[in-house]
Scaffold this motif. Structure first.
Motif, PDB file in Angstrom:
ATOM      1  N   UNK A   6     -14.190   5.005   6.524  1.00  0.00           N
ATOM      2  CA  UNK A   6     -13.608   3.716   5.755  1.00  0.00           C
ATOM      3  C   UNK A   6     -12.081   4.208   4.878  1.00  0.00           C
ATOM      4  N   UNK A   7     -12.178   5.405   4.638  1.00  0.00           N
ATOM      5  CA  UNK A   7     -11.027   5.758   3.512  1.00  0.00           C
ATOM      6  C   UNK A   7      -9.932   6.229   4.471  1.00  0.00           C
ATOM      7  N   UNK A   8      -9.139   4.994   4.768  1.00  0.00           N
ATOM      8  CA  UNK A   8      -7.944   5.231   5.640  1.00  0.00           C
ATOM      9  C   UNK A   8      -6.425   5.111   5.006  1.00  0.00           C
ATOM     10  N   UNK A   9      -6.372   4.085   4.099  1.00  0.00           N
ATOM     11  CA  UNK A   9      -5.076   4.059   3.403  1.00  0.00           C
ATOM     12  C   UNK A   9      -5.618   3.838   1.828  1.00  0.00           C
ATOM     13  N   UNK A  10      -4.516   4.413   0.987  1.00  0.00           N
ATOM     14  CA  UNK A  10      -4.645   4.811  -0.227  1.00  0.00           C
ATOM     15  C   UNK A  10      -3.313   4.385  -0.949  1.00  0.00           C
ATOM     16  N   UNK A  11      -3.492   3.503  -1.978  1.00  0.00           N
ATOM     17  CA  UNK A  11      -2.427   3.053  -2.761  1.00  0.00           C
ATOM     18  C   UNK A  11      -2.165   3.764  -4.119  1.00  0.00           C
ATOM     19  N   UNK A  12      -0.988   4.390  -4.086  1.00  0.00           N
ATOM     20  CA  UNK A  12      -0.533   5.368  -5.344  1.00  0.00           C
ATOM     21  C   UNK A  12       0.364   4.798  -6.058  1.00  0.00           C
ATOM     22  N   UNK A  13       0.028   4.427  -7.271  1.00  0.00           N
ATOM     23  CA  UNK A  13       1.202   3.810  -8.083  1.00  0.00           C
ATOM     24  C   UNK A  13       0.667   4.149  -9.801  1.00  0.00           C
ATOM     25  N   UNK A  14       1.509   5.212 -10.195  1.00  0.00           N
ATOM     26  CA  UNK A  14       0.971   5.908 -11.523  1.00  0.00           C
ATOM     27  C   UNK A  14       2.034   6.015 -12.399  1.00  0.00           C
ATOM     28  N   UNK A 101      -6.945  -1.750   2.187  1.00  0.00           N
ATOM     29  CA  UNK A 101      -6.578  -0.747   1.137  1.00  0.00           C
ATOM     30  C   UNK A 101      -7.953  -0.206   0.807  1.00  0.00           C
ATOM     31  N   UNK A 102      -8.294   1.184   1.179  1.00  0.00           N
ATOM     32  CA  UNK A 102      -9.338   1.823   0.808  1.00  0.00           C
ATOM     33  C   UNK A 102      -9.712   2.692  -0.583  1.00  0.00           C
ATOM     34  N   UNK A 103      -8.385   3.011  -1.104  1.00  0.00           N
ATOM     35  CA  UNK A 103      -8.500   3.827  -2.209  1.00  0.00           C
ATOM     36  C   UNK A 103      -7.290   3.526  -2.973  1.00  0.00           C
ATOM     37  N   UNK A 104      -7.323   3.409  -4.633  1.00  0.00           N
ATOM     38  CA  UNK A 104      -6.333   3.020  -5.478  1.00  0.00           C
ATOM     39  C   UNK A 104      -6.382   4.053  -6.474  1.00  0.00           C
ATOM     40  N   UNK A 105      -5.229   4.555  -6.615  1.00  0.00           N
ATOM     41  CA  UNK A 105      -5.030   5.663  -7.523  1.00  0.00           C
ATOM     42  C   UNK A 105      -3.593   5.051  -8.546  1.00  0.00           C
ATOM     43  N   UNK A 106      -4.240   4.670  -9.666  1.00  0.00           N
ATOM     44  CA  UNK A 106      -3.321   4.072 -10.522  1.00  0.00           C
ATOM     45  C   UNK A 106      -3.742   4.625 -12.049  1.00  0.00           C
ATOM     46  N   UNK A 107      -2.759   4.769 -12.724  1.00  0.00           N
ATOM     47  CA  UNK A 107      -3.029   5.026 -14.282  1.00  0.00           C
ATOM     48  C   UNK A 107      -1.649   4.017 -14.882  1.00  0.00           C
ATOM     49  N   UNK A 108      -2.134   3.870 -16.183  1.00  0.00           N
ATOM     50  CA  UNK A 108      -1.519   2.729 -17.018  1.00  0.00           C
ATOM     51  C   UNK A 108      -0.425   3.134 -17.828  1.00  0.00           C
ATOM     52  N   UNK A 109       0.613   2.323 -18.408  1.00  0.00           N
ATOM     53  CA  UNK A 109       1.259   2.792 -19.022  1.00  0.00           C
ATOM     54  C   UNK A 109       1.197   3.143 -20.511  1.00  0.00           C
ATOM     55  N   UNK A 110       1.564   4.062 -21.222  1.00  0.00           N
ATOM     56  CA  UNK A 110       1.348   4.629 -22.408  1.00  0.00           C
ATOM     57  C   UNK A 110       1.726   3.736 -23.491  1.00  0.00           C
ATOM     58  N   UNK A 131       0.825  -4.793 -16.463  1.00  0.00           N
ATOM     59  CA  UNK A 131       0.320  -6.134 -15.879  1.00  0.00           C
ATOM     60  C   UNK A 131      -0.317  -5.809 -14.542  1.00  0.00           C
ATOM     61  N   UNK A 132       0.505  -5.055 -13.603  1.00  0.00           N
ATOM     62  CA  UNK A 132       0.006  -4.753 -12.130  1.00  0.00           C
ATOM     63  C   UNK A 132      -1.017  -3.715 -12.392  1.00  0.00           C
ATOM     64  N   UNK A 133      -1.064  -2.721 -13.188  1.00  0.00           N
ATOM     65  CA  UNK A 133      -1.911  -1.631 -13.143  1.00  0.00           C
ATOM     66  C   UNK A 133      -3.315  -2.199 -13.469  1.00  0.00           C
ATOM     67  N   UNK A 134      -3.585  -2.688 -14.589  1.00  0.00           N
ATOM     68  CA  UNK A 134      -4.963  -3.164 -14.741  1.00  0.00           C
ATOM     69  C   UNK A 134      -5.484  -4.094 -13.764  1.00  0.00           C
TER      70      UNK A 134
END
Length: 217
Positions: A6-14, A101-110, A131-134
């Protein structure tokens, strides 16, 4: 391979891009995971020679309002929130040509670091309210039975080790639950920071502590 489970697509937005190139390269080369990304993250990955699909190619909309709107779209959030065990949910995704989307890699604004600067202006602080990150973290954490969320660059190595053992149900379940817990803790802490800045006279106190050691008694 993890992709078979099931882990086929990951969204990366950091925002904090520490280690993201090496992590993304491993996701793509070792596990065959398709990478989706936004803005500066996508540019960094592309410059490193990593194949990445822009989120705007998925949504059909480019970034708007100086980047305030990038991922707030059904093609992103339906892809994260769909219950993989619900045939109706999957049917709706198929009808709209939305791939999960099976994986989400996100961290937030400082935010906290920004407002701590002596010369921080009101406008500077406002732009650091993410807004989008949380929203992405909470969506992935809500659906953590099916979506692996990684909210901290410090966890990239552990995430890769979990993927290597993904066939083991206990390993998989532990990684999914741990990621969700960390995501909710991150958004909780973040909201408390913003609320504290907005109301310096707020009598309430939010404590977010990290255990350093256990007590003997």
């Amino acid at each position: 391979m993890p992709a078979d489970l099931g882990v086929r697509r990951a969204l990366l937005s950091v925002y904090d891009k520490t280690g993201i190139v090496a992590f993304a390269r491993s996701l793509a080369s070792e596990f065959g995971i398709q990478l989706l990304s936004t803005g500066g993250t996508a540019r960094m990955l592309q410059e490193a020679g990593i194949e990445v699909t822009l989120v705007e190619d998925i949504t059909g909309w480019g970034e708007m309002l100086d980047g305030r709107v990038k991922t707030l779209h059904p093609a992103v959030h339906a892809a994260i929130l769909a219950d993989r065990g619900n045939a109706d949910h999957l049917g709706q995704l198929e009808a709209e040509a939305i791939g999960p989307i099976d994986m989400v890699v996100v961290n937030l604004y400082p935010f906290a670091q920004t407002v701590a600067e002596p010369d921080c202006r009101f406008e500077d602080a406002i732009e650091m309210i993410d807004i989008g990150g949380p929203t992405l973290l909470r969506a992935a954490a809500k659906n953590h039975r099916h979506v692996f969320v990684v909210p901290d660059p410090a966890d990239y190595d552990a995430a890769l080790e979990s993927l290597r053992g993904w066939r083991d149900a206990e390993t998989r379940s532990s990684a999914l639950a741990s990621g969700a817990l960390k995501a909710f803790r991150a958004t909780c802490r973040y909201d408390a920071q913003v609320a504290g800045w907005l109301d310096e006279n707020d009598a309430s106190v939010g404590l977010h502590l990290t255990r350093k050691a256990g007590l003997r008694y």
